[in-house]
Design a protein around this motif. Structure first.
Motif, mmCIF file in Angstrom:
data_model
loop_
_atom_site.group_PDB
_atom_site.id
_atom_site.type_symbol
_atom_site.label_atom_id
_atom_site.label_comp_id
_atom_site.label_asym_id
_atom_site.label_seq_id
_atom_site.Cartn_x
_atom_site.Cartn_y
_atom_site.Cartn_z
ATOM 1 N N ILE A 1 41.762 33.074 -38.060
ATOM 2 C CA ILE A 1 43.092 33.122 -38.669
ATOM 3 C C ILE A 1 43.167 34.386 -39.488
ATOM 4 N N GLU A 2 44.277 35.113 -39.367
ATOM 5 C CA GLU A 2 44.382 36.324 -40.175
ATOM 6 C C GLU A 2 45.692 36.354 -40.958
ATOM 7 N N LEU A 3 45.670 37.105 -42.028
ATOM 8 C CA LEU A 3 46.829 37.212 -42.900
ATOM 9 C C LEU A 3 47.577 38.489 -42.560
ATOM 10 N N HIS B 1 51.870 36.251 -44.118
ATOM 11 C CA HIS B 1 51.899 35.027 -43.314
ATOM 12 C C HIS B 1 50.562 34.868 -42.609
ATOM 13 N N LEU B 2 50.150 33.625 -42.462
ATOM 14 C CA LEU B 2 48.915 33.366 -41.723
ATOM 15 C C LEU B 2 49.231 33.296 -40.236
ATOM 16 N N TYR B 3 48.384 33.963 -39.445
ATOM 17 C CA TYR B 3 48.555 33.901 -37.998
ATOM 18 C C TYR B 3 47.261 33.463 -37.352
ATOM 19 N N THR C 1 52.846 31.099 -47.011
ATOM 20 C CA THR C 1 52.078 31.748 -45.944
ATOM 21 C C THR C 1 51.981 30.885 -44.669
ATOM 22 N N LEU C 2 52.487 29.679 -44.711
ATOM 23 C CA LEU C 2 52.392 28.836 -43.509
ATOM 24 C C LEU C 2 53.778 28.643 -42.895
ATOM 25 N N ILE D 1 47.056 27.862 -36.303
ATOM 26 C CA ILE D 1 48.360 27.800 -36.967
ATOM 27 C C ILE D 1 49.453 27.578 -35.925
ATOM 28 N N HIS E 1 58.746 30.850 -42.831
ATOM 29 C CA HIS E 1 57.458 30.641 -43.479
ATOM 30 C C HIS E 1 57.649 30.200 -44.921
#
Lengths: 329, 356
Positions: free
Chosen positions: B40-42, B46-48, B178-179, B52, B175
């Protein structure tokens, strides 16, 4: 009949009441046909009726199989997918160069085999028909796309001959061979239900499975048999559909199970099982076919009206069945 | 030795064990196949990442499956949820597309309220047919399943309606913290349903009605009212799912929106351990079930298999799960095992039949 002798006075009213749904369907069909004839001059052409049969021959065959299942109180959601899979397998095997006769045999074996398996799971493991046939539906539809993602045309000589052969009267009206096959299936099914031991067992199980078991009827065997019959009918329906379209497509006949269930219900078969006739199913398919024809004749009506009208009819007929059911008790 | 065995047995006996194990196995298989699967990266706050994505994409299914859980636990089934998704999405998009300012929050809220109102009415229709008139649930909801698709197409006039509304898009793609917002909506719905059913007596009443509706009526529970309520809740959940589906693509397609979602939802409920015969229900199991289905779909996509072929895998999963849960299958299986060592172990398991 035997109970009739006990309450002889009521027998006269009871018998027609059982036929009310079928009679209502017949009346509806006549009214719709009457509307069609009064609105469009071309509608009175005999060929219009023949076309309804030509366009819905495969639906009729599948609906006959579904009638057996629903009469036992079950349901078969896999029919549409099995129809598609049969057409797909036929098209694929023909493309591979197998002889037509062999393809026909293979295609006609797949449906009943799947039906037999589903019937066995339903009977031996006591899992609801709804969920087992749902899995069958997923399986058959998945197989379709597994074989090919796009439609496969059929160029085989036998298939094209079956597709184009016209059997007509001197006036030029005609039906296709598929219609004759469909009629043959209807005749065999009607005979089986009315005059054979299997037919009586089907009605008995639908009426009350516990009583049927206590009477010593082969409940398990019959239950497995109806799903096999439904599978066979779907396979025949799939062959007829491949005659009709001369191709196998992975997404063909999506949602057909609903049309089939609707046809059976509109035809007066009670969904809890035990009462209904193949003749009613024929009428039910005709009702759906005439709705389609009416909507085709009236260019301004859009295809979504078909769905809404079918939904409305389903409601009316289920309500009718329910009202009669209440009076039965 | 015996202690670990019994501990193992208690663990595998937990109703969430098998669903969770399946989910875990699928994630593990994916990670082995594609080592970057779990990363998972920021990006831009936003987290991707695939996990997710799975959560976000499973949100509509979770919503539909929550409502379906309640309906199934009353001993019914709701086939119309897919059509309800299509109708609610179509109404919302239709209303928004007719307004001059599609980005106004007021417009979107009105659209949502309008669509939700219609969905509740349709849910009430299902409820009346089942609870008042007493039609078999599978058939009663079949009517709206068939006619509902037609209604959705009627609303959109057979077209695919495209809208350009930021607030509406946010329901599916927005979003928060961040989710993806969709996750929070699904979570909120799950908590709401859980609170209503587990913090009040409603859940117990639903289970008693599903267990035996006549007995619970005789015990003083208004069965028909509870059944009615379940269909209305199911319709409301389906409506929100419909918003999410249409917001994801910023367009409403009466023909394709929510297609087959009813089957996925039923599957999620069954995987989650709720019996199709009604009775006890497990909301957490349903959510895990929905996650399993979405993970399966994502896996199939990732493996470059046609999405339609994923139905093959689903078929296998349905049958496997149903067989594991079927008392008849378990009985056969355990009987055969018991036959091999003649003195049967003392730890007999008569309790296994309880969650039926």
């Amino acid at each position: 009949m035997t109970t009739g002798s006990l309450t002889a006075g009521r027998t006269r009213f009871r018998l027609p009441r059982k036929q009310i749904p079928v009679l209502a369907t017949l009346a509806l069909l006549l009214v719709m046909y009457g509307i069609g004839v009064s609105q469009y001059t071309a509608f009175s052409n005999v060929q219009v009726i023949f076309n309804v049969f030509i366009d819905n021959g495969f639906l009729l065959v599948v609906a006959v199989g579904m009638t057996f299942v629903i009469l036992t109180g079950g349901i078969d959601l896999s029919v549409g997918s099995v129809v598609a899979m049969t057409a797909m397998v036929s098209a694929w095997l023909l493309q591979e160069g197998l002889p037509a006769a062999l393809v026909l045999v293979i295609a006609l074996l797949i449906g009943p085999t799947l039906g037999l398996l589903m019937g066995c799971v339903i009977h031996f493991f006591e899992i609801q028909p709804f969920i087992v046939t749902l899995a069958g539906m997923f399986f058959a539809r998945g197989m379709c796309t597994f074989i090919s993602g796009s439609s496969i045309p059929i160029t085989d000589g036998f298939w094209t001959r079956m597709s184009q052969e016209r059997i007509g009267d001197p006036k030029g009206n005609f039906v296709s061979i598929s219609v004759l096959i469909a009629f043959a299936v209807v005749a065999v099914a009607a005979y089986t239900l009315a005059y054979t031991r299997l037919g009586r067992n089907v009605y008995a199980i639908g009426g009350n499975p516990q009583s049927a078991l206590l009477m010593g009827l082969p409940v398990g065997r019959t239950r497995i048999a109806v799903y096999t019959i439904s599978g066979l009918c779907s396979a025949i329906g799939g062959i007829l559909l491949s005659f009709y379209t001369l191709s196998g497509a992975p997404l063909i006949a999506v949602g057909m199970e609903l049309d089939v269930i609707a046809a059976v219900v509109i035809g007066g078969t009670v969904l809890t099982g035990g009462a209904g006739y193949v003749f009613g199913t024929v009428l039910g398919v005709l009702v759906l076919g005439v709705i389609q024809t009416l909507i085709t004749f009236d260019g301004s009506l859009n295809s979504w009206w078909t769905k809404i009208v079918i939904g409305g009819l389903l409601f009316v007929f289920i309500l009718l069945q329910r009202l009669i059911g209440i009076r039965y008790k | 030795m015996n202690d670990t065995m019994s501990r193992f047995r208690t663990m595998t006996g937990h109703r969430l064990f098998w669903p969770a194990a399946v989910l875990f196995a699928m994630l593990a298989a994916n990670t082995i196949y594609r080592p970057g699967f779990l990363s998972i990266e920021l990006k831009d706050g936003h987290l991707y990442g695939t996990p997710i994505d799975i959560l976000r994409l499973s949100a509509p299914l979770i919503l539909v499956a929550l409502g379906m859980t309640l309906v199934i636990s009353t001993g019914g089934i709701d086939l119309s949820v897919g059509s309800l998704c299509a109708i609610s999405g179509a109404i919302a998009c239709m209303y928004i597309s007719k307004q001059p300012d599609q980005n106004s929050l007021g417009v979107v809220v009105t659209a949502l309220a309008l669509a939700m109102g219609v969905s509740l009415v349709l849910g009430a229709w299902n409820g009346v047919l089942v609870a008042v008139i007493g039609i078999q649930p599978i058939i009663a909801t079949l009517i709206l399943m068939v006619a509902g698709r037609g209604l959705a197409q009627l609303i959109t006039e057979g077209q695919i309606i495209t809208i350009n509304s930021e607030p509406y898009r946010a329901i599916g793609l927005g979003h928060a913290l961040t989710l993806p917002l969709a996750i929070f909506i699904a979570l909120a719905a799950a908590l709401l349903v859980a609170a209503f059913t587990r913090r009040t007596a409603l859940g117990m009443i639903i289970e008693s009605v599903g267990g035996n509706s006549v007995a619970s009526r005789l015990a003083g529970i208004r069965s028909s009212r509870v059944i009615f309520l379940a269909y209305v809740i199911s319709a409301a959940c389906a409506a929100v799912a419909g918003f999410m589906m249409t917001a994801n693509v910023s367009s409403a397609d009466g023909n394709a929106a929510g297609l087959w979602v009813e089957l996925d939802a039923i599957l999620a409920v069954v995987i989650g351990g709720t019996s199709l015969a009604g009775g006890r229900f497990f909301l957490s199991g349903t959510i895990i079930g929905a996650l399993i289905i979405q993970t399966l779909t994502t896996t199939v996509y990732a493996m470059d298999i046609s999405p339609q072929t994923s139905l093959l895998f689903k078929a296998v999963v349905v049958i496997a799960v149903c067989l594991i849960q079927a008392p008849a299958f378990r009985a056969r299986f355990s009987r055969r095992r018991r036959n091999v060592p003649p003195p049967a172990p003392v730890a007999d398991k008569p309790k296994e039949q309880v969650p039926a």
